[in-house]
Design a protein around this motif. Structure first.
Motif, PDB file in Angstrom:
ATOM      1  N   VAL A  57     -19.076  57.070  33.873  1.00 52.30           N
ATOM      2  CA  VAL A  57     -18.938  58.375  34.519  1.00 52.30           C
ATOM      3  C   VAL A  57     -17.728  59.056  33.879  1.00 52.30           C
ATOM      4  CG1 VAL A  57     -18.586  59.593  36.703  1.00 52.30           C
ATOM      5  CG2 VAL A  57     -19.880  57.455  36.674  1.00 52.30           C
ATOM      6  N   THR A  58     -17.948  60.212  33.260  1.00 54.67           N
ATOM      7  CA  THR A  58     -16.866  60.881  32.550  1.00 54.67           C
ATOM      8  C   THR A  58     -16.104  61.860  33.440  1.00 54.67           C
ATOM      9  OG1 THR A  58     -18.170  62.751  31.746  1.00 54.67           O
ATOM     10  CG2 THR A  58     -18.187  60.741  30.396  1.00 54.67           C
ATOM     11  N   ASP A  59     -14.890  62.156  33.031  1.00 55.02           N
ATOM     12  CA  ASP A  59     -14.056  63.115  33.759  1.00 55.02           C
ATOM     13  C   ASP A  59     -14.715  64.482  33.828  1.00 55.02           C
ATOM     14  OD1 ASP A  59     -12.183  61.137  33.961  1.00 55.02           O
ATOM     15  OD2 ASP A  59     -10.922  61.902  32.356  1.00 55.02           O
ATOM     16  N   GLU A  60     -15.319  64.900  32.718  1.00 56.65           N
ATOM     17  CA  GLU A  60     -15.955  66.210  32.676  1.00 56.65           C
ATOM     18  C   GLU A  60     -17.092  66.302  33.690  1.00 56.65           C
ATOM     19  OE1 GLU A  60     -15.669  64.272  29.810  1.00 56.65           O
ATOM     20  OE2 GLU A  60     -13.849  65.246  29.113  1.00 56.65           O
ATOM     21  N   GLU A  61     -17.859  65.237  33.801  1.00 55.90           N
ATOM     22  CA  GLU A  61     -18.963  65.213  34.756  1.00 55.90           C
ATOM     23  C   GLU A  61     -18.442  65.286  36.190  1.00 55.90           C
ATOM     24  OE1 GLU A  61     -22.192  62.539  32.302  1.00 55.90           O
ATOM     25  OE2 GLU A  61     -20.478  61.550  33.241  1.00 55.90           O
ATOM     26  N   ILE A  62     -17.402  64.536  36.466  1.00 53.74           N
ATOM     27  CA  ILE A  62     -16.820  64.557  37.813  1.00 53.74           C
ATOM     28  C   ILE A  62     -16.288  65.951  38.134  1.00 53.74           C
ATOM     29  CG2 ILE A  62     -14.920  63.701  39.245  1.00 53.74           C
ATOM     30  CD1 ILE A  62     -15.296  60.979  37.825  1.00 53.74           C
ATOM     31  N   ALA A  63     -15.569  66.551  37.198  1.00 53.54           N
ATOM     32  CA  ALA A  63     -15.021  67.892  37.418  1.00 53.54           C
ATOM     33  C   ALA A  63     -16.139  68.898  37.685  1.00 53.54           C
ATOM     34  CB  ALA A  63     -14.191  68.323  36.217  1.00 53.54           C
ATOM     35  N   GLN A  64     -17.210  68.815  36.913  1.00 50.07           N
ATOM     36  CA  GLN A  64     -18.329  69.735  37.086  1.00 50.07           C
ATOM     37  C   GLN A  64     -19.007  69.523  38.444  1.00 50.07           C
ATOM     38  OE1 GLN A  64     -21.345  69.392  34.078  1.00 50.07           O
ATOM     39  NE2 GLN A  64     -22.218  71.380  34.570  1.00 50.07           N
ATOM     40  N   LEU A  65     -19.200  68.268  38.830  1.00 51.09           N
ATOM     41  CA  LEU A  65     -19.813  67.975  40.127  1.00 51.09           C
ATOM     42  C   LEU A  65     -18.988  68.557  41.271  1.00 51.09           C
ATOM     43  CD1 LEU A  65     -20.803  64.244  39.645  1.00 51.09           C
ATOM     44  CD2 LEU A  65     -22.382  66.091  40.178  1.00 51.09           C
ATOM     45  N   LEU A  66     -17.669  68.365  41.202  1.00 53.83           N
ATOM     46  CA  LEU A  66     -16.790  68.847  42.263  1.00 53.83           C
ATOM     47  C   LEU A  66     -16.713  70.369  42.270  1.00 53.83           C
ATOM     48  CD1 LEU A  66     -13.946  66.179  42.002  1.00 53.83           C
ATOM     49  CD2 LEU A  66     -15.842  66.268  43.646  1.00 53.83           C
ATOM     50  N   GLU A  67     -16.648  70.965  41.074  1.00 49.23           N
ATOM     51  CA  GLU A  67     -16.558  72.420  40.968  1.00 49.23           C
ATOM     52  C   GLU A  67     -17.818  73.092  41.503  1.00 49.23           C
ATOM     53  OE1 GLU A  67     -16.744  75.353  37.230  1.00 49.23           O
ATOM     54  OE2 GLU A  67     -14.995  74.030  37.240  1.00 49.23           O
TER      55      GLU A  67
ATOM     56  N   GLN B  34     -19.936  71.729  43.535  1.00 47.59           N
ATOM     57  CA  GLN B  34     -20.286  71.098  44.804  1.00 47.59           C
ATOM     58  C   GLN B  34     -21.693  70.501  44.741  1.00 47.59           C
ATOM     59  OE1 GLN B  34     -19.537  74.086  47.798  1.00 47.59           O
ATOM     60  NE2 GLN B  34     -17.337  73.815  47.624  1.00 47.59           N
ATOM     61  N   SER B  35     -21.941  69.809  43.630  1.00 47.74           N
ATOM     62  CA  SER B  35     -23.247  69.194  43.400  1.00 47.74           C
ATOM     63  C   SER B  35     -23.382  67.897  44.184  1.00 47.74           C
ATOM     64  CB  SER B  35     -23.424  68.912  41.904  1.00 47.74           C
ATOM     65  OG  SER B  35     -23.400  70.112  41.174  1.00 47.74           O
ATOM     66  N   ASP B  36     -24.597  67.405  44.244  1.00 45.50           N
ATOM     67  CA  ASP B  36     -24.914  66.181  44.968  1.00 45.50           C
ATOM     68  C   ASP B  36     -24.455  64.970  44.152  1.00 45.50           C
ATOM     69  OD1 ASP B  36     -26.025  64.031  46.294  1.00 45.50           O
ATOM     70  OD2 ASP B  36     -28.010  64.934  46.484  1.00 45.50           O
ATOM     71  N   ILE B  37     -23.394  64.344  44.579  1.00 51.10           N
ATOM     72  CA  ILE B  37     -22.829  63.201  43.854  1.00 51.10           C
ATOM     73  C   ILE B  37     -23.801  62.025  43.854  1.00 51.10           C
ATOM     74  CG2 ILE B  37     -20.965  61.478  43.881  1.00 51.10           C
ATOM     75  CD1 ILE B  37     -19.118  63.774  44.865  1.00 51.10           C
ATOM     76  N   GLU B  38     -24.483  61.809  44.966  1.00 53.14           N
ATOM     77  CA  GLU B  38     -25.411  60.677  45.017  1.00 53.14           C
ATOM     78  C   GLU B  38     -26.544  60.837  44.008  1.00 53.14           C
ATOM     79  OE1 GLU B  38     -27.751  57.645  47.926  1.00 53.14           O
ATOM     80  OE2 GLU B  38     -26.982  59.483  48.815  1.00 53.14           O
ATOM     81  N   THR B  39     -27.105  62.023  43.907  1.00 53.72           N
ATOM     82  CA  THR B  39     -28.174  62.256  42.935  1.00 53.72           C
ATOM     83  C   THR B  39     -27.668  62.020  41.515  1.00 53.72           C
ATOM     84  OG1 THR B  39     -29.301  63.813  44.389  1.00 53.72           O
ATOM     85  CG2 THR B  39     -29.806  63.968  42.042  1.00 53.72           C
ATOM     86  N   PHE B  40     -26.475  62.511  41.229  1.00 49.07           N
ATOM     87  CA  PHE B  40     -25.878  62.287  39.910  1.00 49.07           C
ATOM     88  C   PHE B  40     -25.733  60.795  39.634  1.00 49.07           C
ATOM     89  CE2 PHE B  40     -21.987  61.119  37.698  1.00 49.07           C
ATOM     90  CZ  PHE B  40     -22.262  61.612  36.440  1.00 49.07           C
ATOM     91  N   LEU B  41     -25.200  60.029  40.585  1.00 50.79           N
ATOM     92  CA  LEU B  41     -24.993  58.592  40.373  1.00 50.79           C
ATOM     93  C   LEU B  41     -26.323  57.855  40.224  1.00 50.79           C
ATOM     94  CD1 LEU B  41     -21.997  57.899  42.779  1.00 50.79           C
ATOM     95  CD2 LEU B  41     -21.943  58.082  40.279  1.00 50.79           C
TER      96      LEU B  41
END
Length: 140
Positions: A109-119, A121-128
């Motif tokens: 899991v990259t920092d860029e992906e985490i930042a984009q998810l948080l920015e 407000q995407s579904d973290i569970e779906t991403f994981l």
């Protein structure tokens, strides 16, 4: 301490994950164990990886292969089938890949992906889930 707080906040956005007591006492490598509750919303999906998932961060890996080996060895020693490696602990020059080996799934899991998810407000569970599915399709 800050890393652990961030990792707990990020991964516990998934209802089936809850921080679990970690036997590691030292600072390196950094790790977090997430208990998996198959009765929580979405828990049936994650139940294949019970009892827990490992979040891994090795701040000073010598190589990408060393990082992968460390993470897989830790999961094996703890009898866990799922490892999330946070790229914030991976120097940019290292090319770490997600994949599966000996029944252990390693998902980067990259920092860029985490930042984009948080920015966004995407579904973290779906991403994981998507990240784990992609990892399961590749052998390490």
């Amino acid at each position: 301490r800050a890393w652990r707080s961030f990792a707990e906040a990020f991964f516990t956005a998934v209802p089936a994950f809850a921080p679990h007591g970690d036997p590691a006492k030292g600072e390196e490598p950094l790790r977090l164990i997430l208990a998996i509750d198959d009765r929580a919303p979405g828990g049936q999906y994650w139940s294949a990886y019970q009892p827990a998932a490992l979040v891994w961060c090795s701040p000073n890996p010598q190589s990408a292969s060393e990082l992968v080996e460390e993470a897989l060895r830790a999961a094996y020693d703890l009898n866990l089938g799922l490892v999330f490696v946070l790229a914030s602990c991976v120097p940019a020059a290292l090319h770490v890949s997600s994949g599966i080996r000996d029944g252990i799934c390693l998902a980067l899991v990259t920092d860029e992906e985490i930042a984009q998810l948080l920015e966004q407000q995407s579904d973290i569970e779906t991403f994981l889930r998507d990240r784990v599915l992609a990892a399961r399709l590749r052998r390490l």
